[in-house]
Design an enzyme around this catalytic site. Sequence first.
Site, PDB file in Angstrom:
ATOM      1  N   GLY A 181      -7.145   1.365  12.194  1.00 32.47           N
ATOM      2  CA  GLY A 181      -6.827   2.039  13.745  1.00 32.47           C
ATOM      3  C   GLY A 181      -6.614   3.410  13.448  1.00 32.47           C
ATOM      4  N   GLY A 182      -5.956   3.992  14.555  1.00 32.17           N
ATOM      5  CA  GLY A 182      -5.719   5.162  14.579  1.00 32.17           C
ATOM      6  C   GLY A 182      -5.198   5.786  13.239  1.00 32.17           C
ATOM      7  N   GLY A 233     -35.228  27.315   0.464  1.00 32.23           N
ATOM      8  CA  GLY A 233     -33.803  27.485   1.358  1.00 32.23           C
ATOM      9  C   GLY A 233     -32.734  27.136   0.326  1.00 32.23           C
ATOM     10  N   ALA A 234     -33.099  26.189  -0.423  1.00 31.29           N
ATOM     11  CA  ALA A 234     -32.068  25.417  -1.228  1.00 31.29           C
ATOM     12  C   ALA A 234     -31.573  26.459  -2.433  1.00 31.29           C
ATOM     13  CB  ALA A 234     -32.679  24.452  -1.847  1.00 31.29           C
TER      14      ALA A 234
HETATM   15  C1  HXC Z   1       5.020  -4.733  13.481  1.00 28.39           C
HETATM   16  C2  HXC Z   1       3.911  -5.810  11.635  1.00 28.39           C
HETATM   17  C3  HXC Z   1       2.857  -4.988  11.919  1.00 28.39           C
HETATM   18  C4  HXC Z   1       2.766  -4.082  13.126  1.00 28.39           C
HETATM   19  C5  HXC Z   1       2.595  -6.300  10.355  1.00 28.39           C
HETATM   20  N1  HXC Z   1       3.820  -6.264  10.691  1.00 28.39           N
HETATM   21  N2  HXC Z   1       1.763  -5.399  10.907  1.00 28.39           N
HETATM   22  N3  HXC Z   1       4.856  -5.544  12.473  1.00 28.39           N
HETATM   23  N4  HXC Z   1       3.925  -4.057  13.737  1.00 28.39           N
HETATM   24  N5  HXC Z   1       1.586  -3.304  13.247  1.00 28.39           N
HETATM   25  C6  HXC Z   1       4.621  -7.461  10.011  1.00 28.39           C
HETATM   26  C7  HXC Z   1       4.327  -8.889  10.224  1.00 28.39           C
HETATM   27  O1  HXC Z   1       4.824  -9.184  11.266  1.00 28.39           O
HETATM   28  C8  HXC Z   1       5.060  -9.539   9.081  1.00 28.39           C
HETATM   29  O2  HXC Z   1       6.600  -9.449   9.327  1.00 28.39           O
HETATM   30  C9  HXC Z   1       4.802  -8.394   7.982  1.00 28.39           C
HETATM   31  O3  HXC Z   1       4.470  -6.940   8.823  1.00 28.39           O
HETATM   32  C10 HXC Z   1       3.815  -8.625   7.087  1.00 28.39           C
HETATM   33  O4  HXC Z   1       2.526  -9.049   7.795  1.00 28.39           O
HETATM   34  P1  HXC Z   1       1.763 -10.274   7.545  1.00 28.39           P
HETATM   35  O5  HXC Z   1       0.779 -10.303   8.782  1.00 28.39           O
HETATM   36  O6  HXC Z   1       2.202 -11.491   7.126  1.00 28.39           O
HETATM   37  O7  HXC Z   1       0.800  -9.596   6.134  1.00 28.39           O
HETATM   38  P2  HXC Z   1      -0.647  -9.787   5.711  1.00 28.39           P
HETATM   39  O8  HXC Z   1      -0.967 -11.070   6.002  1.00 28.39           O
HETATM   40  O9  HXC Z   1      -0.628  -9.374   4.570  1.00 28.39           O
HETATM   41  O10 HXC Z   1      -1.592  -8.928   6.987  1.00 28.39           O
HETATM   42  C11 HXC Z   1      -1.246  -7.636   6.987  1.00 28.39           C
HETATM   43  C12 HXC Z   1      -1.947  -6.945   8.346  1.00 28.39           C
HETATM   44  C13 HXC Z   1      -1.567  -7.685   9.444  1.00 28.39           C
HETATM   45  C14 HXC Z   1      -3.464  -7.274   8.016  1.00 28.39           C
HETATM   46  C15 HXC Z   1      -1.513  -5.570   8.227  1.00 28.39           C
HETATM   47  O11 HXC Z   1      -0.339  -7.850   9.483  1.00 28.39           O
HETATM   48  C16 HXC Z   1      -2.138  -7.134  10.694  1.00 28.39           C
HETATM   49  O12 HXC Z   1      -3.248  -7.392  11.123  1.00 28.39           O
HETATM   50  N6  HXC Z   1      -0.930  -6.423  11.396  1.00 28.39           N
HETATM   51  C17 HXC Z   1      -1.384  -5.806  12.622  1.00 28.39           C
HETATM   52  C18 HXC Z   1      -2.160  -4.705  12.481  1.00 28.39           C
HETATM   53  C19 HXC Z   1      -2.488  -4.043  13.697  1.00 28.39           C
HETATM   54  O13 HXC Z   1      -3.046  -4.430  14.634  1.00 28.39           O
HETATM   55  N7  HXC Z   1      -1.746  -2.931  13.821  1.00 28.39           N
HETATM   56  C20 HXC Z   1      -1.718  -2.030  15.046  1.00 28.39           C
HETATM   57  C21 HXC Z   1      -3.162  -1.218  14.929  1.00 28.39           C
HETATM   58  S1  HXC Z   1      -3.120  -0.244  16.247  1.00 28.39           S
HETATM   59  P3  HXC Z   1       7.357 -10.578   8.658  1.00 28.39           P
HETATM   60  O14 HXC Z   1       8.635 -10.522   9.414  1.00 28.39           O
HETATM   61  O15 HXC Z   1       6.692 -11.907   8.621  1.00 28.39           O
HETATM   62  O16 HXC Z   1       7.493 -10.052   7.020  1.00 28.39           O
HETATM   63  C22 HXC Z   1      -2.595   1.268  15.620  1.00 28.39           C
HETATM   64  C23 HXC Z   1      -2.941   2.207  16.643  1.00 28.39           C
HETATM   65  C24 HXC Z   1      -2.546   3.561  15.873  1.00 28.39           C
HETATM   66  O17 HXC Z   1      -2.161   1.430  14.609  1.00 28.39           O
HETATM   67  C25 HXC Z   1      -2.883   4.862  16.656  1.00 28.39           C
HETATM   68  C26 HXC Z   1      -2.792   6.049  16.176  1.00 28.39           C
HETATM   69  C27 HXC Z   1      -3.223   7.109  16.944  1.00 28.39           C
END
Ligand code: HXC
Length: 519
Positions: free
Chosen positions: A171-172, A406-407
Site C-alpha cells: 500500500g502507501g 548523442g550518447a
Molecule cells: C493491524 C495487523 C495489520 C494491520 C497485520 N496485523 N496487519 N494489525 N493493522 N494493518 C496483525 C494481525 O492481526 C496479526 O495479529 C498479526 O498482525 C500478524 O498478521 P498475520 O495476518 O497473522 O500474519 P501473516 O499471515 O504473515 O500476514 C501478514 C500480512 C497480513 C500479509 C501483512 O497480516 C495482512 O494482509 N495484513 C493487512 C495488510 C493491509 O491491508 N494493511 C493496510 C494496507 S493500507 P495477531 O494478534 O494474530 O498476532 C495501507 C495504507 C497506507 O497501509 C497508506 C499510506 C499512505
Amino acid sequence: MDIQGKIKQLIDKREIARQGGGLKRIESQHSKGRFTARERIEMLLDDGSFEEYDMFVTHRSHDFGLENELYLADGVVTGHGTIDGRIVYVYSQDFTVFGGSLSETHAKKICKIMDQAMKVGAPIIGINDSGGARIQEGVQSLSGYAEIFQRNIMASGVVPQISAIFGPCAGGAVYSPALTDVIIMSDKNSYMFVTGPKVTKSVTGETITTENLGGATVHSTKSGVAHFKAESEEEGIMLIRKLIEYLPQNNLEDPKATVCGDPYDRREEALNHIIPENSNQAYDMKDIIYLIVDNAEFLEMHRHYAKNIIVGFAKLEGRPVGIVANQPSFLAGVLDIEASKKAARFVRFCDAFNVPILTLVDVPGFLPGSNQEYGGIIIHGAKLLFAYGEATVPKVTVTIRKSYGGAHDVMSSKQLRGDINYAWPTAEIAVMGAKGAIEILNGKEIAAAQTEEEKMALMQKYEAEYNDKFANPYEAAKFGFIDDVIEPRNTRFRVIRAFRTLLTKKDVNPPKKHSNMPL
Ligand code: HXC
C-alpha cells in the site's frame, strides 16, 4: 516503592519491551526464517552501540478493544548507534506487534529519530517489516505515513537514507522506501506493492502470486525499485554497513577515506590486451573496473536491472568513488530508457553526497525503435544528460572504445563539465558508426552500383575511409575534447592522479529554487 524496587521495575519493563508481541510471535517470526526487529538492529550496529528511544511508548487507540492490548514500543524499535564508529539513526519495525503495523505513535517514533538525524547530520536506516496502516486507527495512521514521507523528502540529499525490506511493505507504505536513496530487499521473505494480489485480481482480473507481483526478484530485475536483492537478511544488513562506508554522514561532508594497501601506481598489463581486435566483439566492462579500483572491490548497485549500464561504488587510493560504465557484453552497452534512468539516479545520488564520479565509456548510441520512442527515450535519456551536466562533483571520464552520437555527449563529456577526459587508443569517438554514416553519405552511389561485388567493394572502401578518419580518439583530442590518450595499463594511476588534482575542485550551479529536470 523503594529505590531498589523502582530500579527493578525499570529492568522488568525493559525486559517486557524487548519481548515485543511475546515469545509465541517471536517463534513464529523465526519459523518464517525472519529475524526480529531487535535482532536486526543488533546485527546492523557496532556491538553495544545501540541507544534506544521511546521504549515505553504505547498506542493511544480505544477502538476495537485495542485499549486492552498494549505493547511497549508499539511495534517499532528506534534509536541510534554506530557503524564502524559512525553514528546512524535507525528504525526497525516489529512484526510481532500488530504485524508491525503503523499507528499514530509508531509513526511519531520514526519521525522523532528522523528529526534527530537531520539535526545532527547522520544517515537514516529504516528496516521495514509491516502490515501497513494499523487498521484500527484509520486516518491517524495515514497521517502518520504522510509525516514520514514529508521527512523523507526533506532529508533527501541532506543525509543518506537507506531502506531494507525484510517482510511485507504494501500500500502507501511503499512510498517511504521509494523516497529514500537505496532499497535492499531480502529474497523470498519480502515484498513491495501498491496493491496486492487480491485487489489486482478483483480490479484487473489478473491472477498473480505475491512473489511475482512484488518479490525481491521482480523489483531487482524488472521494475528497478530495489537496488539490491539480498539472499538473506544477514547479507542485506552487511550491504547496509558496506554502503555507509562509501557515503558521508551528510551533504556537507566528504566521504571518508580509508587506508589503502593497493599501490596507487599499480600497472595492469592485462588492460593493454582486454579490448578485442574486432570492435563489434563484446568484453566484460567489469573486468576493467576490477583491475582499476582498489583491491578489486566494487559494490555494484542494480546489478540485475538494465545490465547494459553498470553503476556502483569503489575506492581509489582509499577514497570512495561512484562508477558509471557502459557494459558492451549486454545489448552492446546501448543506452535505453532503463539504463538512462538507472544511471541518472546514481549520478544524482553521488553528486548529492559529494562522491566523485568515474565514467567508463563504451556506448554505440541510443537504442533505436518505436518501443523506445513511445516509451519516451527522449525524456529519459535527457535525465542522464541533465544529471551529468548538473553534477558538480569531480568527474573523470575514460573512453574505452565506442562513444557515438548523442550518447557521447551524455556520458560525462567535456562539454557537460567533465573535469578530466581521457581516452584509450582503442576509442572511437564520432557522430555515428561507420555503417550508418556510409549509408547516409554514400548510400545512393552504392545502390547504383551494377553488381553485388561492386556494392561490397564500395562499402568496404568508404567504411575503411570513415574508420581511418573517425574511429579513433585523435579527432576529439585534436579539439581538446579529450585531454589525453592514455595507455590502458596506466589507467589506475592516471585516474587516481586526476582525482587527486580535483580534491579542491569548486563548481557551483546558478542560484535557483530547484531545477526542472525532465522527470
Ligand atoms: C493491524 C495487523 C495489520 C494491520 C497485520 N496485523 N496487519 N494489525 N493493522 N494493518 C496483525 C494481525 O492481526 C496479526 O495479529 C498479526 O498482525 C500478524 O498478521 P498475520 O495476518 O497473522 O500474519 P501473516 O499471515 O504473515 O500476514 C501478514 C500480512 C497480513 C500479509 C501483512 O497480516 C495482512 O494482509 N495484513 C493487512 C495488510 C493491509 O491491508 N494493511 C493496510 C494496507 S493500507 P495477531 O494478534 O494474530 O498476532 C495501507 C495504507 C497506507 O497501509 C497508506 C499510506 C499512505
